[in-house]
Scaffold this active site. Sequence first.
Site, PDB file in Angstrom:
ATOM      1  N   GLU A   1      10.870  -9.843 -19.714  1.00  0.00           N
ATOM      2  CA  GLU A   1      10.305  -8.972 -20.762  1.00  0.00           C
ATOM      3  C   GLU A   1      11.315  -8.737 -21.869  1.00  0.00           C
ATOM      4  OE1 GLU A   1       8.944  -5.487 -18.690  1.00  0.00           O
ATOM      5  OE2 GLU A   1       7.658  -6.679 -17.398  1.00  0.00           O
TER       6      GLU A   1
ATOM      7  N   LEU B   1       0.851  -1.195   0.000  1.00  0.00           N
ATOM      8  CA  LEU B   1       0.000   0.000   0.000  1.00  0.00           C
ATOM      9  C   LEU B   1       0.893   1.254   0.000  1.00  0.00           C
ATOM     10  CD1 LEU B   1      -3.110   0.312  -0.009  1.00  0.00           C
ATOM     11  CD2 LEU B   1      -2.956   0.872   2.421  1.00  0.00           C
ATOM     12  N   GLY B   2       1.701   1.371  -1.066  1.00  0.00           N
ATOM     13  CA  GLY B   2       2.484   2.587  -1.283  1.00  0.00           C
ATOM     14  C   GLY B   2       1.651   3.546  -2.114  1.00  0.00           C
ATOM     15  N   ARG B   3       2.355   4.399  -2.871  1.00  0.00           N
ATOM     16  CA  ARG B   3       1.621   5.397  -3.671  1.00  0.00           C
ATOM     17  C   ARG B   3       0.637   4.725  -4.623  1.00  0.00           C
ATOM     18  NH1 ARG B   3       7.021   6.756  -4.152  1.00  0.00           N
ATOM     19  NH2 ARG B   3       7.664   8.751  -3.290  1.00  0.00           N
ATOM     20  N   ILE B   4       1.135   3.722  -5.367  1.00  0.00           N
ATOM     21  CA  ILE B   4       0.276   3.088  -6.374  1.00  0.00           C
ATOM     22  C   ILE B   4      -0.805   2.246  -5.698  1.00  0.00           C
ATOM     23  CG2 ILE B   4       0.281   1.392  -8.274  1.00  0.00           C
ATOM     24  CD1 ILE B   4       3.076   2.578  -9.046  1.00  0.00           C
TER      25      ILE B   4
ATOM     26  N   ARG C   1       6.318  -5.714 -10.792  1.00  0.00           N
ATOM     27  CA  ARG C   1       7.419  -6.270 -11.574  1.00  0.00           C
ATOM     28  C   ARG C   1       7.189  -7.780 -11.673  1.00  0.00           C
ATOM     29  NH1 ARG C   1       8.601  -1.879 -13.109  1.00  0.00           N
ATOM     30  NH2 ARG C   1      10.595  -0.796 -12.936  1.00  0.00           N
TER      31      ARG C   1
ATOM     32  N   ASP D   1       0.671  -6.946 -16.492  1.00  0.00           N
ATOM     33  CA  ASP D   1       1.362  -5.907 -17.270  1.00  0.00           C
ATOM     34  C   ASP D   1       2.865  -6.135 -17.251  1.00  0.00           C
ATOM     35  OD1 ASP D   1       1.574  -3.448 -18.750  1.00  0.00           O
ATOM     36  OD2 ASP D   1       2.219  -2.450 -16.907  1.00  0.00           O
TER      37      ASP D   1
ATOM     38  N   HIS E   1       3.834  -4.123 -20.448  1.00  0.00           N
ATOM     39  CA  HIS E   1       4.455  -3.196 -19.491  1.00  0.00           C
ATOM     40  C   HIS E   1       4.143  -1.739 -19.874  1.00  0.00           C
ATOM     41  CE1 HIS E   1       7.969  -2.748 -16.452  1.00  0.00           C
ATOM     42  NE2 HIS E   1       7.128  -1.735 -16.348  1.00  0.00           N
TER      43      HIS E   1
HETATM   44  C1  DGY Z   1       8.567   2.223 -13.912  1.00  0.00           C
HETATM   45  O1  DGY Z   1       8.427   3.425 -13.906  1.00  0.00           O
HETATM   46  O2  DGY Z   1       9.277   1.631 -13.092  1.00  0.00           O
HETATM   47  C2  DGY Z   1       7.858   1.465 -14.964  1.00  0.00           C
HETATM   48  O3  DGY Z   1       7.483   0.210 -14.543  1.00  0.00           O
HETATM   49  C3  DGY Z   1       8.719   1.368 -16.202  1.00  0.00           C
HETATM   50  O4  DGY Z   1       9.779   0.545 -15.965  1.00  0.00           O
END
Ligand code: DGY
Length: 312
Positions: A260, A152-155, A231, A255, A278
């Site tokens: 990759e 539960l960080g920014r994203i 990731r 994603d 991604h």
């Molecule tokens: C990030 O900003 O880390 C994206 O996943 C692109 O690598």
Amino acid sequence: MMGPKLLQLCTLLPSTHDTLAARYEVHQWPAEPAREDWLREHAAGVRAVVTGGHLGITNDLVDRLPDLGIVAINGVGYDRVDLDHARTAGVRVTNTPDVLTDDVADLAVALMLNVMRRLPAADRHVRDGLWPSGPQALARRASGLRYGIVGLGRIGHAIAARLAGFGGRIAYSGPNRKQVPHDYHADVTALAAASDVLFVATAASAATRALIDGAVLAALGPEGVLVNVARGSVVDEDALVAALLEGRLGGAGLDVFADEPHVPQALLGLENVALAPHVGSATRETREAMGNLMLDNLDAYFAGRPLPTPVV
Ligand code: DGY
């Protein structure tokens, strides 16, 4: 007058590249086998490297650039940069947090909707002319579910804010409990067991490598859906593919991948999987903002000002 000498490892928006080239002496990192020759001729005097979050920089390249002072990442993730090595080498590292948060959270929710509502299959149903011959198989409801967020960080916060509009219940895991009105599970397997959809939004590190393993996927179960916008390394991809193929996991929206741009062949034929290359931050608006923040960091470094978003 030429600005400081800089090595560019990643592609950039044309507008970002133009600004960079106006302020710096930009060298492009050549493809193999030209790299050794390039290093012999140009390594001396390179004071900055610009790279992407998914690319980072190898310790070897840091060591081959004797005048390197800063690695400016055009991305939020810094898992591909050895921060201890950078510190030891006296190299600053910056990234581009915040400006991409909303886009990545949007994509996470879009991937959930794609899987639950079977949108890739629905699109094909129409395009392939199958609609007149009958309806598409029923999908599953995406609202009112139990949503788990790993990290539960920014994203993670931004995903939770979007999910608040879906009804249901939000829970999370991470190293620390936060002051939020959501249930906390210190253990990811316990979070998975309490979730219908599990969102992976944690930073990649040695501590989170393969955090989502076979046990977590088993706890999520045959009706559960995994969404990964973090990731590939955070998920045990072999365990994920096996669970999907054997029907032990309900679906996945992905994603990011372990290797990759290569995606496990077995995922390509699965209807309950939504795939993206991604692209969490890949909107024109966000890529421009990322480029500007990366440039701000470089400019601050060379002007001797505090770095706006330092990692090291
Ligand atoms: C990030 O900003 O880390 C994206 O996943 C692109 O690598």
